[in-house]
Write an enzyme that holds these catalytic residues in place. Structure first.
Site: not given
Length: 104
Positions: A61-63, A90
């Site tokens: 995951m990342c932004r 996120i």
């Protein structure tokens, strides 16, 4: 590239499934808000492959899902076959699951 939605990730967490969550954002982003994944910033992902499980599902995951998508592609080129990119990152988690999470 295999992907997983934030709803599917929440089901995995709530169900106590055995998987690894890798967060490829930078330290300052992780400190602001995270889902308790293991922090391995994208720039170091290929030198820290020993920290990434090969024998259970791994959600990256990342932004927003872009950097994590890059990480998944880089790791798949190294032979990983158990990776899932978190769609929307996120930001989607904050919008759809937990609005109290701080996003930027």
């Amino acid at each position: 590239m295999k992907e997983i939605s934030v709803q599917e990730l929440k089901e995995k967490i709530d169900g106590g499934e055995d998987f690894q969550l890798i967060d490829v954002r930078e330290d300052f982003e992780y400190e602001m808000s995270n889902l308790n994944g293991e922090l391995i910033p994208l720039g170091g992902i290929l030198i820290e492959t020993d920290k990434i499980s090969k024998d259970k599902p791994v959600v990256v995951m990342c932004r927003s899902g872009k950097r994590s998508g890059v990480a998944v592609m880089q790791l798949e080129a190294q032979g990983f076959t158990n990776l899932y990119n978190l769609q929307g990152g996120i930001t989607a988690w904050a919008q759809e699951i937990d609005p109290s999470i701080q996003v930027y």
